[in-house]
Design a protein around this motif. Structure first.
Motif: not given
Length: 191
Positions: A149-160
């Protein structure tokens, strides 16, 4: 030339390994060998000095006029954030894939990484996507969410998937390469 390489053709793809570099089984090393991506070598992988790593990235970017896409793993993500907050050459970077950013402000971080505090949190001035694991031993998922959020980037959750490194069993990590291709495609259609 496969479709991913065609999409990335106008860009110089620079691999930014993390602390201790990326070993033989690491997807970054494999991508460099398979696709000809350039690994940004640092003078000291054991005691990484933030200013030295930032200066090295500037030097590499200035050595070639082509626009760059950065592919960072672990401490390489912190390098991107620190470099972007201080460099006058950020226009040379068109986009970045940030994989498994570590929380260098944690109390249990090795002393070699203490000079990577505080974490630079300014928004990046270029398109970026972060791939994070839900069980990364170096960054709590909530902390990773905050960094993204701070960097303004899209986050993708790769799972565990652990630290998304060689120990994660990713091999050539085609999913990650697809994220780079998607980023490259988006850069082609951006104004």
């Amino acid at each position: 030339m496969n479709k991913t390489l065609q999409i990335l053709h106008p860009f110089r793809v620079l691999m930014l390994p993390g602390w201790l570099g990326s070993g033989e089984g690491h997807w970054q090393t494999r991508w460099a060998a398979l696709h000809g991506f350039e690994v940004v070598e640092q003078d000291d992988w054991v005691w990484p000095r933030r200013g030295d790593w930032m200066a090295r990235l500037d030097d590499v970017l200035l050595s070639d006029p082509r626009p760059a896409v950065l592919v960072a793993h672990s401490l390489g993500c912190q390098l991107v954030a620190s470099w972007a907050a201080h460099s006058r050459h950020t226009a040379r970077v068109q986009g970045a894939l940030l994989v498994a950013p570590p929380d260098t402000e944690r109390a249990d971080m090795p002393p070699q990484l203490h000079n990577w505090r505080p974490i630079r949190r300014q928004p990046l001035s270029f398109a970026a996507v972060a791939v994070v694991s839900s069980n990364d031993p170096y960054c709590d998922p909530a902390r990773a969410l905050g960094l993204c959020a701070d960097w303004g980037v899209i986050r993708i959750d790769a799972g565990p998937r652990g630290h998304l490194n060689a120990e994660s069993g990713l091999g050539d990590w085609p999913e990650g390469l697809a994220h780079v291709a998607t980023l490259g495609q988006a850069l082609h259609v951006s104004p």
